[in-house]
Design a protein around this motif. Structure first.
Motif, PDB file in Angstrom:
ATOM      1  N   GLY A 178    -113.002 -17.066  49.256  1.00  0.00           N
ATOM      2  CA  GLY A 178    -113.154 -17.770  47.990  1.00  0.00           C
ATOM      3  C   GLY A 178    -113.431 -19.251  48.116  1.00  0.00           C
ATOM      4  O   GLY A 178    -113.397 -19.839  49.209  1.00  0.00           O
ATOM      5  N   ASN A 179    -113.669 -19.846  46.959  1.00  0.00           N
ATOM      6  CA  ASN A 179    -114.079 -21.250  46.908  1.00  0.00           C
ATOM      7  C   ASN A 179    -113.374 -22.004  45.785  1.00  0.00           C
ATOM      8  O   ASN A 179    -113.966 -22.890  45.170  1.00  0.00           O
ATOM      9  CB  ASN A 179    -115.596 -21.348  46.752  1.00  0.00           C
ATOM     10  CG  ASN A 179    -116.096 -20.605  45.516  1.00  0.00           C
ATOM     11  OD1 ASN A 179    -115.307 -19.952  44.836  1.00  0.00           O
ATOM     12  ND2 ASN A 179    -117.372 -20.717  45.231  1.00  0.00           N
ATOM     13  N   ALA A 180    -112.096 -21.647  45.516  1.00  0.00           N
ATOM     14  CA  ALA A 180    -111.402 -22.288  44.392  1.00  0.00           C
ATOM     15  C   ALA A 180    -111.357 -23.807  44.556  1.00  0.00           C
ATOM     16  O   ALA A 180    -111.279 -24.536  43.560  1.00  0.00           O
ATOM     17  CB  ALA A 180    -109.992 -21.707  44.255  1.00  0.00           C
ATOM     18  N   ALA A 181    -111.420 -24.301  45.806  1.00  0.00           N
ATOM     19  CA  ALA A 181    -111.397 -25.753  46.015  1.00  0.00           C
ATOM     20  C   ALA A 181    -112.762 -26.293  46.429  1.00  0.00           C
ATOM     21  O   ALA A 181    -112.891 -27.500  46.650  1.00  0.00           O
ATOM     22  CB  ALA A 181    -110.363 -26.120  47.066  1.00  0.00           C
ATOM     23  N   GLY A 182    -113.742 -25.440  46.572  1.00  0.00           N
ATOM     24  CA  GLY A 182    -115.079 -25.939  46.906  1.00  0.00           C
ATOM     25  C   GLY A 182    -115.838 -25.014  47.836  1.00  0.00           C
ATOM     26  O   GLY A 182    -115.268 -24.133  48.470  1.00  0.00           O
ATOM     27  N   ASN A 183    -117.150 -25.278  47.881  1.00  0.00           N
ATOM     28  CA  ASN A 183    -118.035 -24.422  48.683  1.00  0.00           C
ATOM     29  C   ASN A 183    -118.182 -24.892  50.113  1.00  0.00           C
ATOM     30  O   ASN A 183    -118.643 -24.138  50.963  1.00  0.00           O
ATOM     31  CB  ASN A 183    -119.435 -24.401  48.054  1.00  0.00           C
ATOM     32  CG  ASN A 183    -119.453 -23.677  46.730  1.00  0.00           C
ATOM     33  OD1 ASN A 183    -118.712 -22.721  46.542  1.00  0.00           O
ATOM     34  ND2 ASN A 183    -120.277 -24.135  45.812  1.00  0.00           N
ATOM     35  N   THR A 184    -117.869 -26.145  50.383  1.00  0.00           N
ATOM     36  CA  THR A 184    -118.155 -26.696  51.706  1.00  0.00           C
ATOM     37  C   THR A 184    -116.866 -27.017  52.442  1.00  0.00           C
ATOM     38  O   THR A 184    -115.799 -27.153  51.824  1.00  0.00           O
ATOM     39  CB  THR A 184    -118.999 -27.982  51.599  1.00  0.00           C
ATOM     40  OG1 THR A 184    -118.264 -28.927  50.824  1.00  0.00           O
ATOM     41  CG2 THR A 184    -120.334 -27.710  50.926  1.00  0.00           C
ATOM     42  N   PHE A 185    -116.961 -27.119  53.742  1.00  0.00           N
ATOM     43  CA  PHE A 185    -115.788 -27.462  54.544  1.00  0.00           C
ATOM     44  C   PHE A 185    -116.243 -28.190  55.804  1.00  0.00           C
ATOM     45  O   PHE A 185    -117.368 -28.038  56.254  1.00  0.00           O
ATOM     46  CB  PHE A 185    -114.980 -26.213  54.911  1.00  0.00           C
ATOM     47  CG  PHE A 185    -115.748 -25.196  55.710  1.00  0.00           C
ATOM     48  CD1 PHE A 185    -116.523 -24.245  55.066  1.00  0.00           C
ATOM     49  CD2 PHE A 185    -115.710 -25.198  57.091  1.00  0.00           C
ATOM     50  CE1 PHE A 185    -117.248 -23.307  55.790  1.00  0.00           C
ATOM     51  CE2 PHE A 185    -116.425 -24.260  57.820  1.00  0.00           C
ATOM     52  CZ  PHE A 185    -117.199 -23.317  57.176  1.00  0.00           C
ATOM     53  N   GLU A 186    -115.311 -28.984  56.371  1.00  0.00           N
ATOM     54  CA  GLU A 186    -115.604 -29.669  57.638  1.00  0.00           C
ATOM     55  C   GLU A 186    -115.062 -28.836  58.773  1.00  0.00           C
ATOM     56  O   GLU A 186    -114.033 -28.179  58.631  1.00  0.00           O
ATOM     57  CB  GLU A 186    -114.913 -31.037  57.663  1.00  0.00           C
ATOM     58  CG  GLU A 186    -115.593 -32.050  56.778  1.00  0.00           C
ATOM     59  CD  GLU A 186    -114.940 -33.418  56.916  1.00  0.00           C
ATOM     60  OE1 GLU A 186    -114.120 -33.616  57.840  1.00  0.00           O
ATOM     61  OE2 GLU A 186    -115.254 -34.268  56.074  1.00  0.00           O
ATOM     62  N   GLY A 187    -115.709 -28.893  59.895  1.00  0.00           N
ATOM     63  CA  GLY A 187    -115.184 -28.156  61.043  1.00  0.00           C
ATOM     64  C   GLY A 187    -115.777 -28.688  62.327  1.00  0.00           C
ATOM     65  O   GLY A 187    -116.724 -29.468  62.320  1.00  0.00           O
ATOM     66  N   SER A 188    -115.169 -28.286  63.437  1.00  0.00           N
ATOM     67  CA  SER A 188    -115.715 -28.644  64.749  1.00  0.00           C
ATOM     68  C   SER A 188    -115.795 -27.377  65.587  1.00  0.00           C
ATOM     69  O   SER A 188    -115.273 -26.318  65.198  1.00  0.00           O
ATOM     70  CB  SER A 188    -114.812 -29.671  65.441  1.00  0.00           C
ATOM     71  OG  SER A 188    -113.712 -29.015  66.041  1.00  0.00           O
ATOM     72  N   GLY A 189    -116.388 -27.494  66.748  1.00  0.00           N
ATOM     73  CA  GLY A 189    -116.477 -26.342  67.651  1.00  0.00           C
ATOM     74  C   GLY A 189    -115.160 -26.031  68.332  1.00  0.00           C
ATOM     75  O   GLY A 189    -114.988 -24.930  68.872  1.00  0.00           O
ATOM     76  N   LEU A 190    -114.200 -26.992  68.316  1.00  0.00           N
ATOM     77  CA  LEU A 190    -112.973 -26.817  69.119  1.00  0.00           C
ATOM     78  C   LEU A 190    -112.244 -25.498  68.874  1.00  0.00           C
ATOM     79  O   LEU A 190    -111.898 -24.801  69.838  1.00  0.00           O
ATOM     80  CB  LEU A 190    -112.007 -27.985  68.863  1.00  0.00           C
ATOM     81  CG  LEU A 190    -112.379 -29.334  69.462  1.00  0.00           C
ATOM     82  CD1 LEU A 190    -111.343 -30.384  69.062  1.00  0.00           C
ATOM     83  CD2 LEU A 190    -112.502 -29.235  70.968  1.00  0.00           C
ATOM     84  N   PRO A 191    -111.981 -25.115  67.607  1.00  0.00           N
ATOM     85  CA  PRO A 191    -111.244 -23.856  67.420  1.00  0.00           C
ATOM     86  C   PRO A 191    -112.003 -22.649  67.974  1.00  0.00           C
ATOM     87  O   PRO A 191    -111.396 -21.654  68.349  1.00  0.00           O
ATOM     88  CB  PRO A 191    -111.092 -23.743  65.899  1.00  0.00           C
ATOM     89  CG  PRO A 191    -111.333 -25.115  65.382  1.00  0.00           C
ATOM     90  CD  PRO A 191    -112.288 -25.762  66.328  1.00  0.00           C
TER      91      PRO A 191
END
Ligand SMILES: NC(=O)c1ccc[n+]([C@@H]2O[C@H](COP(=O)([O-])OP(=O)(O)OC[C@H]3O[C@@H](n4cnc5c(N)ncnc54)[C@H](OP(=O)(O)O)[C@@H]3O)[C@@H](O)[C@H]2O)c1
Length: 339
Positions: free
Chosen positions: A251-264
């Motif tokens: 879902g996207n109740a807080a938004g469609n986009t997100f930040e992330g990195s390759g680390l996980p």
């Protein structure tokens, strides 16, 4: 497709596009006014989904052509059928297949449904139980099925559920608990903690964890996660998974986009997948069969968190839901709340 004969008019909430704006209002229609289908169904309950709220309030482009009766799911009783697969008096379920989007949907006393979109209420569920579970439970079940394909077991560790007090969150907790998993419910509203625990959450986490200083990788605490929220919550979950942990992006109740990195991904072998509840038939039948048996949640525990509203309350309710002021599962109930 054959035309069905019931001629009396009935109440619907219908959405029109007027000068580029979606306007939804109560109207009366006749079966022949509805989009085509072989099966006429008297509606019992239509689930109110986040997507329906966006749709009828024109907050996102959901409906593909106007005017349209929105509502992506409904459970009802067959009145007339020109399909050999369905008979008057049977209780049936429709969800997905562009119901409420390209075909008229659940926010109507009467539905006309293509037989190819319809199924009997699954064994092990009453019509009301089927409606209560509906798209939210089916979506959570799709996530759990995939987790198990990826190797999740009850011994793997806790499964996080964000947006825990919403419809998908509530169902996900109840289904995971029934299936024997430890569940970490994440909510913005800790006043909901006793409810979430009563549904089966073993831990309740305050979503304010997002306000703390963020690290490149957080403590590795979850074996799997069902994310109903998106945005910073999804970023935090990605950084909080155990080795080979899996996230179902729902879902996207807080938004469609997100930040992330390759680390996980390369440090902890994170696995992420999307869920779309509009599943193909073999998977639908298999998951509904499980929702009526091994994964059927404790319906008595869910009942206090099911709200029944009428069609004329729906527009106000949708506004409340998009503002994040609702919780649990809501049904527009047409014939009372018991059947
Ligand atoms: N992929 C699919 O096939 C599928 C199927 C069904 C639903 N969905 C999506 O899944 C999401 C949840 O659906 P739902 O029916 O459960 O909706 P819902 O009943 O409105 O629940 C959403 C929950 O998210 C939290 N929330 C709401 N607004 C928020 C905000 N601005 N920031 C952070 N958290 C917020 C709240 O939980 P707390 O108060 O506990 O934090 C709320 O109860 C929606 O985006 C919906 O479109 C997708």
């Amino acid at each position: 497709m054959n035309t069905l004969t019931l001629s009396a008019s009935f109440e619907v909430l219908r959405s029109h596009l007027i000068d580029g704006q979606v306007q939804s209002a109560l109207e009366r229609m006749r079966p022949d006014d509805l989009s085509p289908g072989e099966v006429l169904v008297r509606n019992l309950h239509a689930g109110v989904n986040y997507k329906d709220c966006l749709s009828i309030l024109g907050k996102a482009k959901i409906i593909s052509d106007f005017p349209r009766v929105a509502g992506i799911e409904a459970v009802g009783t067959v009145i007339e059928s020109s399909s050999p697969s369905f008979h008057p008096g049977e209780t049936v379920l429709v969800h997905g297949h562009e119901t409420g989007i390209r075909f008229d949907g659940g926010f109507a006393e009467i539905l006309r449904v293509p037989a190819a979109h319809l199924q009997q209420v699954p064994p092990g569920l009453t019509p009301l139980e089927c409606a209560v579970l509906g798209v939210p439970a089916f979506t959570a079940a799709m996530a759990l099925e995939r987790f198990e394909e990826l190797g999740l077991t009850r011994e793997s560790g806790p499964v996080a559920v964000s947006g825990a007090s919403g419809a998908v969150g509530t169902m996900a907790i109840a289904i995971l608990a029934k299936a024997g998993y430890e569940v970490a419910a994440i909510t913005r509203n800790l006043a909901h903690a006793p409810v979430l625990q009563s549904l089966g959450a073993t831990e309740v986490i305050d979503a304010a964890v997002l306000d703390q200083p963020q690290r490149a990788l957080e403590k590795a605490r979850f074996a799997a996660a069902i994310d109903n929220v998106g945005g910073p919550m999804l970023s935090w979950l990605m950084r909080s998974m155990q080795d080979s942990g899996a996230i179902a992006v729902i879902g996207n109740a807080a938004g469609n986009t997100f930040e992330g990195s390759g680390l996980p991904f390369f440090m902890r072998r994170l696995q992420m997948f999307g869920v779309n509840a509009n599943a193909p038939w073999p998977q639908r039948q298999c998951l509904w069969e499980r929702l009526g048996s091994t994964w059927k949640p404790d319906m008595e525990k869910l009942t206090p968190h099911v709200h029944h509203i009428s069609l004329n309350q729906l527009m106000d309710y949708a506004g409340q839901q998009l503002r994040g002021n609702t919780s649990g599962r809501t049904l527009v109930s047409f014939q009372g709340r018991r059947s």
